[in-house]
Design an enzyme around this catalytic site. Structure first.
Site, PDB file in Angstrom:
ATOM      1  CB  ALA A 190      -0.976  -0.045   1.173  1.00 40.03           C
ATOM      2  CB  SER A 191       0.531   4.547   1.591  1.00 40.63           C
ATOM      3  OG  SER A 191      -0.554   4.971   0.796  1.00 40.63           O
ATOM      4  CG  LEU A 192       4.458   0.502   4.235  1.00 45.81           C
ATOM      5  CD1 LEU A 192       5.154  -0.734   4.779  1.00 45.81           C
ATOM      6  CD2 LEU A 192       4.613   1.665   5.196  1.00 45.81           C
ATOM      7  NE  ARG A 193       4.754   3.918  -6.067  1.00 45.32           N
ATOM      8  CZ  ARG A 193       4.322   3.842  -7.320  1.00 45.32           C
ATOM      9  NH1 ARG A 193       3.519   2.867  -7.688  1.00 45.32           N
ATOM     10  NH2 ARG A 193       4.683   4.744  -8.210  1.00 45.32           N
TER      11      ARG A 193
END
Length: 355
Positions: free
Chosen positions: A60-63
Site C-alpha cells: 500500500a502506501s509504504l511505497r
C-alpha cells in the site's frame, strides 16, 4: 533482552491475529543488531497456506517511503533540488496553482493538493495520464491553502512525484527503485509489478505462489492474490509487494546505516527529518511522520487498502524498529506506535547528550 522484546511483541500482536481474525500477520523487529520474525495466521485461508517471513504482501502506501528515498538521493547527488518546481520536469503542467508546487512540497505532503482520488466519496472511474495532468492544471485550492503552508496527505501528490522522477531520470519508477535502492540493499523479494486488465500483479509463477490473498476486515476475500488497486490506469501506479524478511533488511539500513553505501545512508536519514510541524506531537518528514511520545521519538509510516495493511516504525536514536504486514484491511497498526515501540524503548537507555 531478546526474551523481553519477544514477550512485548507477542503479548501485543497475538490478540490481533487469532484464528477468528481474517488472514494473517507477519512482523519483523530489528533490535540489538538482529532481526526477529513473528508469524501468525494464513496467507490464504482456503488453502491453509501459512504466513512466513518470505510471504509477499501488498505494501500500500509504504511505497511512498521508497519514492521519498529517491528524492533524497537525487538531492544529495545534485541531480535535482527540493525547491525545483514540478513544471521544470513536466512543462505540460501550466496551471496557476500547480506551476507553483515544488518537489519538496510533494514529498512532504505540503503541496496543498487534494484531488478527488484523495478522499471519499471515492471515484468509480480510473484516470489516464492525460486526464490526471488536466485535473492538476485545472485544480484550484480552497481559501487559505498555498504551497508549503499546510500538511494535507495526498496520494495524487505522490502519483505526480512518480511522473517527475520518471521524467528526470528517463526511467520507469519501478526500475529506479530497483536500481537505486533495492539492489544496493540486497532486497531481492521486493517488487513493483505492472498489472493486468483485472488489476492482478504481473509476477512470475514462483513468486506469485508467495503472494497473499487479501481480505476485508470482516473476512471477505477481495480480489485474487496479487490484487492491485489504483485510480490511475497508466504504468507504474500500482503497489509494491514485499516480505517481512526484505523489509527487515530495509529497517536495518535505516537504523544501522554503517552496512550500506554512504550516499544511500545519508538519503535514508534525510527522509526521516521533520520538515513541517503538524501539531505539538507530530511532524511531517519525507513520507514519514515524526511522533514525539513520552520519552521516545518514533519515525513511522502506515499504509492500507481495503484488503491490506502495512506499517514501519523506527526509533532511530536507539536503533530499533518494527515492520507489520497484514493481508486484511483495517489492521490496528497503532499498537506498534503507541504500545510496542514505547515498551521496547524502556529496555534501552536514552542516548547520552552530546557535550
Amino acid at each position: 533482552m531478546d526474551a523481553q522484546i519477544r514477550d512485548i511483541v507477542t503479548t501485543e500482536l497475538a490478540p490481533t491475529a487469532t484464528a477468528a481474525d481474517p488472514g494473517g500477520l507477519a512482523a519483523a523487529v530489528y533490535a540489538g543488531g538482529r532481526v526477529t520474525f513473528f508469524n501468525y495466521g494464513f496467507a490464504d485461508a482456503a488453502s491453509k497456506r501459512p504466513i512466513t517471513p518470505d510471504t509477499l504482501f501488498n505494501l500500500a502506501s509504504l511505497r511512498k517511503v521508497f519514492e521519498a528515498t529517491l528524492v533524497a538521493l537525487g538531492s544529495a547527488r545534485g541531480e535535482l533540488r527540493l525547491d525545483d518546481p514540478v513544471g521544470k520536469y513536466l512543462p505540460e503542467l501550466h496551471g496557476d496553482y500547480i506551476s507553483r508546487v515544488s518537489i519538496g512540497e510533494l514529498v512532504t505532503h505540503t503541496s496543498g493538493l487534494l484531488l478527488p482520488t484523495d478522499h471519499p466519496p471515492w471515484p468509480n472511474e480510473r484516470f489516464s495520464r492525460d486526464q490526471f495532468i488536466a485535473m492538476l492544471n485545472a485544480w484550484t485550492p480552497p481559501p487559505g491553502v498555498a504551497p508549503g503552508k499546510q500538511r494535507i496527505y495526498s496520494h495524487a501528490g505522490y502519483v505526480l512525484l512518480q511522473l517527475v522522477l520518471e521524467r528526470r531520470y528517463e526511467m520507469p519508477i519501478g526500475a529506479l527503485i530497483e536500481r537505486r535502492i533495492l539492489q544496493p540493499l540486497g532486497m531481492t523479494s521486493t517488487f513493483m509489478p505492472e498489472r493486468t486488465e483485472d488489476n492482478r500483479a504481473v509476477l512470475a509463477p514462483a513468486i506469485m505462489q508467495r503472494v497473499v490473498q487479501g481480505y476485508s476486515d470482516q473476512g471477505t476475500p477481495i480480489g485474487p492474490p496479487g490484487n492491485q488497486e489504483s485510480y490511475y490506469d497508466f504504468a507504474g501506479t500500482g503497489q509494491m509487494f514485499s516480505s517481512a524478511r526484505d523489509l527487515g533488511i530495509f529497517i536495518r539500513a535505516c537504523l544501522d546505516g554503517a552496512v550500506i553505501d554512504p550516499e544511500l545512508r545519508a538519503a535514508l536519514a534525510m527522509t526521516e527529518r521533520e520538515s513541517f510541524r503538524i501539531d505539538e506531537k507530530i511532524g511531517q518528514a519525507m513520507a514519514w511522520e515524526d511522533v514525539r511520545l513520552d520519552g521516545v521519538t518514533i519515525v513511522d509510516k502506515p499504509g492500507g487498502l481495503n484488503n491490506a495493511s502495512a506499517y514501519i516504525g523506527l526509533v532511530p536514536a536507539r536503533r530499533f524498529g518494527i515492520v507489520l504486514l497484514a493481508n486484511r484491511g483495517e489492521y490496528p497498526h497503532e499498537i506498534a506506535r503507541y504500545r510496542i515501540l514505547p515498551a521496547i524503548a524502556r529496555l534501552y537507555p536514552p542516548p547520552m547528550p552530546i557535550r
